[in-house]
Design a protein around this motif. Structure first.
Motif, PDB file in Angstrom:
ATOM      1  N   ALA A 165       0.845  -1.188   0.000  1.00 42.64           N
ATOM      2  CA  ALA A 165       0.000   0.000   0.000  1.00 42.64           C
ATOM      3  C   ALA A 165       0.883   1.242   0.000  1.00 42.64           C
ATOM      4  CB  ALA A 165      -0.898   0.003   1.227  1.00 42.64           C
ATOM      5  N   PRO A 166       0.476   2.301  -0.680  1.00 43.23           N
ATOM      6  CA  PRO A 166       1.272   3.538  -0.663  1.00 43.23           C
ATOM      7  C   PRO A 166       1.314   4.118   0.743  1.00 43.23           C
ATOM      8  CG  PRO A 166      -0.871   3.914  -1.677  1.00 43.23           C
ATOM      9  CD  PRO A 166      -0.747   2.437  -1.495  1.00 43.23           C
ATOM     10  N   LEU A 167       2.405   4.766   1.074  1.00 41.49           N
ATOM     11  CA  LEU A 167       2.523   5.355   2.408  1.00 41.49           C
ATOM     12  C   LEU A 167       1.418   6.380   2.646  1.00 41.49           C
ATOM     13  CD1 LEU A 167       4.081   5.656   5.051  1.00 41.49           C
ATOM     14  CD2 LEU A 167       5.523   7.374   3.933  1.00 41.49           C
ATOM     15  N   ILE A 168       1.241   7.258   1.687  1.00 40.47           N
ATOM     16  CA  ILE A 168       0.182   8.269   1.765  1.00 40.47           C
ATOM     17  C   ILE A 168      -0.614   8.212   0.466  1.00 40.47           C
ATOM     18  CG2 ILE A 168      -0.358  10.727   1.965  1.00 40.47           C
ATOM     19  CD1 ILE A 168       2.200  11.069   3.552  1.00 40.47           C
ATOM     20  N   ASP A 169      -1.906   8.029   0.595  1.00 39.86           N
ATOM     21  CA  ASP A 169      -2.767   7.899  -0.579  1.00 39.86           C
ATOM     22  C   ASP A 169      -3.951   8.853  -0.453  1.00 39.86           C
ATOM     23  OD1 ASP A 169      -4.080   7.143  -2.835  1.00 39.86           O
ATOM     24  OD2 ASP A 169      -4.668   5.156  -2.118  1.00 39.86           O
ATOM     25  N   PRO A 170      -3.773  10.125  -0.841  1.00 42.43           N
ATOM     26  CA  PRO A 170      -4.865  11.110  -0.722  1.00 42.43           C
ATOM     27  C   PRO A 170      -6.095  10.714  -1.518  1.00 42.43           C
ATOM     28  CG  PRO A 170      -2.758  12.181  -1.193  1.00 42.43           C
ATOM     29  CD  PRO A 170      -2.559  10.716  -1.403  1.00 42.43           C
ATOM     30  N   GLY A 171      -5.923   9.889  -2.548  1.00 46.03           N
ATOM     31  CA  GLY A 171      -7.055   9.474  -3.355  1.00 46.03           C
ATOM     32  C   GLY A 171      -8.108   8.708  -2.564  1.00 46.03           C
ATOM     33  N   GLU A 172      -7.699   8.092  -1.455  1.00 44.50           N
ATOM     34  CA  GLU A 172      -8.656   7.355  -0.631  1.00 44.50           C
ATOM     35  C   GLU A 172      -9.752   8.261  -0.089  1.00 44.50           C
ATOM     36  OE1 GLU A 172      -6.603   3.578   1.477  1.00 44.50           O
ATOM     37  OE2 GLU A 172      -5.938   5.507   2.243  1.00 44.50           O
ATOM     38  N   LEU A 173      -9.395   9.515   0.172  1.00 41.29           N
ATOM     39  CA  LEU A 173     -10.343  10.441   0.782  1.00 41.29           C
ATOM     40  C   LEU A 173     -11.506  10.780  -0.137  1.00 41.29           C
ATOM     41  CD1 LEU A 173      -7.784  12.868   2.452  1.00 41.29           C
ATOM     42  CD2 LEU A 173      -9.034  10.995   3.526  1.00 41.29           C
ATOM     43  N   ALA A 174     -11.378  10.473  -1.402  1.00 43.01           N
ATOM     44  CA  ALA A 174     -12.441  10.765  -2.366  1.00 43.01           C
ATOM     45  C   ALA A 174     -13.312   9.546  -2.652  1.00 43.01           C
ATOM     46  CB  ALA A 174     -11.833  11.286  -3.669  1.00 43.01           C
ATOM     47  N   LYS A 175     -13.063   8.432  -1.963  1.00 43.92           N
ATOM     48  CA  LYS A 175     -13.798   7.192  -2.233  1.00 43.92           C
ATOM     49  C   LYS A 175     -14.791   6.893  -1.119  1.00 43.92           C
ATOM     50  CE  LYS A 175      -9.835   5.132  -4.671  1.00 43.92           C
ATOM     51  NZ  LYS A 175      -8.849   4.030  -4.661  1.00 43.92           N
ATOM     52  N   TRP A 176     -16.012   6.540  -1.523  1.00 46.76           N
ATOM     53  CA  TRP A 176     -17.027   6.169  -0.543  1.00 46.76           C
ATOM     54  C   TRP A 176     -16.621   4.908   0.216  1.00 46.76           C
ATOM     55  CZ3 TRP A 176     -20.393   6.687   2.910  1.00 46.76           C
ATOM     56  CH2 TRP A 176     -21.263   5.658   3.275  1.00 46.76           C
TER      57      TRP A 176
END
Length: 285
Positions: free
Chosen positions: A22-33
């Motif tokens: 898993a990426p250390l920091i994945d800001p894209g997660e915050l946009a997923k339901w």
């Protein structure tokens, strides 16, 4: 020349590839339901876990209270309390594994983060959701049974009389190691591919690990091995002795989880050797 056919039940290394870290920091997660759905699942699961288990502890103490001339052999006993904790973990991991991974424990989340199974953002938010769920779960117990809750210690973890803090810390480290090591082993995709002929329901060994650790460490610390469980009970019960010992139930589980992650990833699965081999193969001669 004939084509070699592997024997039935044999396993070829080519059949399995480790999933990418898993990426250390994945800001894209915050946009997923799906991310927020997982947080809700962790919150509700930890709430239910604390509600049932703390209520079991208080119920046992109330049915064996010497001041009430109660039967000292009555109630569910330590065995029943251990079953309550282990059984609830089995049920809740089974229910939430497909949504959030069924962590229900900041120490488990921390261990999986160190193994690069979850991102930093997800790990932090899971821990927040777990702690909030624990507070709400214990809060419900107090709301429904306030007099019994206050009289019998609120199900809060603290070091038992006769044990020093080093002993309590060691109990939490070893207990959490057993739990997190079991989590890694039961959910290892490589094991699933290799031993596909041996069906393993992952929540079952995880629940049994919790059960066994409780049998061993309830007399020492009341068994934490879950910082959210200890923190939620401490916040609602809010007594000085509980807060004085609280660090044991964070430091111990996090150390135990870190050791379990290192042991499983870099010794049993030889992650360090794989990484070194990959580095050497990519280095030009």
């Amino acid at each position: 020349m004939t084509k070699d056919v592997p024997e039935q039940g044999s396993f070829s290394a080519k059949d399995y590839h480790d999933p990418p870290p898993a990426p250390l920091i994945d800001p894209g997660e915050l946009a997923k339901w799906s991310f927020y759905r997982a947080l809700i699942a962790e919150f509700i699961a930890t709430l239910l876990f604390l509600y049932i288990t703390v209520l079991t502890v208080i119920g046992y103490k109330s049915t064996t209270d010497p001041a009430l001339n109660a039967d000292q052999c009555g109630g569910v006993g330590i065995l029943g309390i251990a079953w309550a904790f282990g059984g609830m973990i089995f049920v809740l991991v089974y229910c939430t594994a497909g949504i959030s991974g069924g962590h229900i424990n900041p120490a488990v989340t921390f261990g999986l983060f160190l193994a690069r199974k979850v991102s930093l953002i997800r790990a932090i938010m899971y821990m927040v959701a777990q702690c909030l769920g624990a507070i709400c779960g214990v809060g419900l117990v107090k709301a429904f049974n306030k007099s019994l809750y206050n009289r019998y210690g609120g199900g809060a973890n603290s070091l038992a009389d006769g044990y020093n803090k080093g002993t309590g810390l060691g109990a939490e480290i070893i207990g959490t190691f057993v739990l997190v090591y079991t989590v890694f082993s039961a959910t290892d995709p490589k094991r699933s591919a290799r031993d596909s002929h041996v069906p393993v329901l992952a929540p079952l060994p995880i629940g049994f690990a919790v059960f066994m650790v409780h049998l061993a460490t309830i007399p020492v610390t009341g068994t934490g091995i879950n910082p959210a469980r200890s923190f939620g009970a401490a916040v609602i019960y809010n007594k000085e002795k509980i807060w004085d010992d609280q660090w044991i139930f964070w430091v111990g589980p996090f150390i135990g989880a870190a050791i379990a992650a290192f042991y499983h990833q870099f010794i049993l699965r030889a992650g360090a050797i794989k990484a070194l081999g990959s580095f050497r193969s990519s280095t030009p001669n």
